[in-house]
Design an enzyme around this catalytic site. Structure first.
Site, PDB file in Angstrom:
ATOM      1  N   TYR A 108      14.485   3.322   2.985  1.00  0.00           N
ATOM      2  CA  TYR A 108      13.703   4.292   3.760  1.00  0.00           C
ATOM      3  C   TYR A 108      14.659   5.408   4.191  1.00  0.00           C
ATOM      4  O   TYR A 108      15.643   5.659   3.508  1.00  0.00           O
ATOM      5  CB  TYR A 108      13.029   3.545   4.924  1.00  0.00           C
ATOM      6  CG  TYR A 108      11.843   4.263   5.503  1.00  0.00           C
ATOM      7  CD1 TYR A 108      10.843   4.789   4.691  1.00  0.00           C
ATOM      8  CD2 TYR A 108      11.723   4.426   6.884  1.00  0.00           C
ATOM      9  CE1 TYR A 108       9.763   5.468   5.227  1.00  0.00           C
ATOM     10  CE2 TYR A 108      10.637   5.102   7.425  1.00  0.00           C
ATOM     11  CZ  TYR A 108       9.667   5.618   6.597  1.00  0.00           C
ATOM     12  OH  TYR A 108       8.602   6.289   7.134  1.00  0.00           O
ATOM     13  N   LYS A 163      -9.739  -8.791 -11.038  1.00  0.00           N
ATOM     14  CA  LYS A 163      -9.137  -8.073 -12.170  1.00  0.00           C
ATOM     15  C   LYS A 163      -7.657  -7.817 -11.915  1.00  0.00           C
ATOM     16  O   LYS A 163      -6.837  -7.937 -12.818  1.00  0.00           O
ATOM     17  CB  LYS A 163      -9.836  -6.722 -12.383  1.00  0.00           C
ATOM     18  CG  LYS A 163     -11.124  -6.833 -13.090  1.00  0.00           C
ATOM     19  CD  LYS A 163     -11.508  -5.521 -13.740  1.00  0.00           C
ATOM     20  CE  LYS A 163     -10.810  -5.357 -15.053  1.00  0.00           C
ATOM     21  NZ  LYS A 163     -11.572  -4.547 -16.017  1.00  0.00           N
TER      22      LYS A 163
END
Ligand SMILES: NC(=O)C1=CN([C@@H]2O[C@H](COP(=O)(O)OP(=O)(O)OC[C@H]3O[C@@H](n4cnc5c(N)ncnc54)[C@H](O)[C@@H]3O)[C@@H](O)[C@H]2O)C=CC1
Ligand SMILES: CC(=O)C(=O)O
Ligand SMILES: [Mg+2]
Length: 467
Positions: A108, A163
């Site tokens: 970060y 899925k």
């Protein structure tokens, strides 16, 4: 017969009933006990979890049979299918741990800023420095969910999560479910375009026709990542693989067979196109009003296109009328439309693909003894035609070669690859299509897709195993 599995939590009063009585009652009502867990043992009473396999139609009979006994208290009935959905089926996992400030400053701020600048200077680096390389959006508006219809974006989520699981397990692709709360074509296109930077591909799912055609066409033109409406092309690819193998089983040639396709929506249009590309010469597309006939005019452009094809018959009639004498029936419409009597009017050595989910166009138990080859979309019968045989390998290949699009030659290559997994020695009435757990499927489809993408000039990268 469709099976389900339930877990019954019961408390037994030992003075009134024995476990043997309970087991006998379950068996008599059609249940098959697969496991028993004692949750709380006791002399006078005990609590147990009994897992029972039962036909979907007999689920309530098992529970009612137990309720009729004195000395048994049913505390809870859990459906194992619901249990696997508790809390959702997927989550996001970091690739690297953050153990200290040093790690933090690299994943970060401030470290990440240098990576952002590098991508800003060269946008291609998004492929090597972000999740774009391996991430696909599974996007729906919830308007044509399985055969359930327009059940909305919230209710569509379990299918899209499923899925995403399949993408990851079968092909290592990170897929994210996106359920849009709009049915407006322009808004769907705008939204998908706006979120596309983070994705390497877009899998459209369960968007009803005819809007799905325009949405896919526009996105394919306007985005430089592959856009693939799985209900159209995934289904057509897998269907064609099964169709080619079924013809071999019955010893008929593609140019001689008469094929009826019922349900000319998302899946049906793509199936018709693929059958014509593969060499079918006698095609009868049918929708609610009856056959789509050569020479007539139709309101939907795709139906009109079909009515202009020389291979489409001129015979008018209802489904039951045009089915007479057909060699092959392909249903991608809705469940329970045909009876055994109807399929018996087809030609000898008939082939039936009843693909509506979850309930096929004809009850497989009823059809089985009247047809030579039967395929459905279901996992509880042989010959499962499901687009899951195709989308993981297609996207694995497309991502690996950074394909700009997924074109017709790539789809045909994928169909042939799936068909080739079943060897001629293995091929028979009950095995025209490989299992989704056959590891060769994704490998062969990926290979076929990359090869066709390179040949047709849509690959932007040659994967190391192709150099
Ligand atoms: N097994 C598989 O891999 C797949 C199965 N399907 C199934 O196929 C069916 C259709 O899916 P989509 O094409 O995505 O939906 P869709 O909504 O785009 O198309 C359905 C079409 O069927 C027509 N239809 C409805 N009732 C009919 C009837 N009684 N007779 C003739 N036509 C009728 C509709 O007018 C529409 O044109 C669903 O049941 C779905 O679950 C779809 C994709 C993959
Ligand atoms: C399998 C699938 O995509 C469907 O039934 O809609
Ligand atoms: Mg679907």
């Amino acid at each position: 017969m469709a099976q389900t599995s339930i877990i019954l939590r019961v408390e037994l009063d030992h003075d009134k009933i024995s476990f043997g009585d309970v087991a006998a009652a379950i068996s008599k009502a059609g249940g098959d006990i697969t496991s028993i867990d004692v949750i709380r043992p006791g002399k006078e009473s005990s609590v147990r979890d009994i897992t029972v396999d039962v036909a979907e139609s007999a689920e309530t009979s098992v529970v009612d049979a137990l309720k009729a006994y004195d000395g048994i208290k049913i505390i809870n009935v859990s459906d194992r299918t619901f249990l696997v959905h508790l809390g959702g089926k997927i989550s996001v996992q970091p690739n690297v741990p953050i153990k200290n400030r040093d790690d933090l400053s690299r994943v970060y701020t401030p470290g990440v800023a240098r990576v952002c600048t590098a991508i800003h200077e060269n946008p291609d680096k998004a492929y090597s420095l972000t999740i774009k390389r391996n991430t696909v959006a599974v996007v729906t508006d919830g308007t044509a969910v399985l055969g359930l219809g327009d059940i909305g974006p919230h209710a569509a989520a379990p299918v899209m999560e499923g899925k995403a699981m399949l993408f990851k397990q079968l092909a290592g692709v990170d897929a994210f479910p996106i359920c849009l709360d709009t049915k407006d074509t322009e808004e769907i296109i705008r939204t998908i375009k706006a979120m596309s930077p983070i994705f390497g591909g877009i899998n459209l799912e369960d968007i009803s026709s005819p809007r799905c055609f325009e949405i896919e066409r526009r996105l394919s033109e306007e985005l430089d990542i592959p856009v693939f409406h799985d209900d159209q092309h995934g289904t057509a690819v897998v269907l064609l693989a099964g169709f080619l193998n079924a013809l071999k089983v019955v010893g008929k040639r593609i140019e001689n067979v008469r094929v009826v396709v019922n349900g000319i929506g998302a899946a049906g249009v793509s199936i018709c196109k693929m059958l014509l590309a593969a060499g079918v010469t006698r095609l009868v597309p049918v929708d609610r009003h009856g056959a789509i006939v050569r020479g007539n005019s139709y309101e939907y452009p795709m139906w009109q296109w079909l009515a202009e094809q020389p291979q489409v018959e001129e015979t008018e009639g209802s489904l039951k009328e045009v089915l007479r004498g057909a060699d092959v029936f392909i249903g991608v419409s809705r469940g329970g439309l045909l009876s055994a009597e109807d399929v018996c009017t087809m030609a000898p050595d008939r082939i039936v693909f009843a693909l509506a989910n979850p309930k096929p166009e004809i009850d497989p138990d009823e059809a089985q003894s009247h047809v030579r080859v039967l395929a459905t979309g279901r996992s509880d019968y042989p010959n499962q035609i499901n687009n899951v045989l195709c989308f993981p390998g297609i996207f694995r290949g497309a991502l690996d070669c950074r394909a700009r699009s997924i074109n017709e030659p790539m789809k045909l290559a994928a169909a042939r690859a799936i068909a080739s997994v079943v060897t001629s020695a293995e091929l028979n009435e009950h095995y025209i299509i490989p299992s989704i757990f056959n590891e060769q499927v994704v490998t062969k489809v990926r290979h076929a897709i990359i090869e066709a993408a390179i040949l047709t000039g849509v690959a932007r990268r040659i994967p190391p195993d192709f150099r």
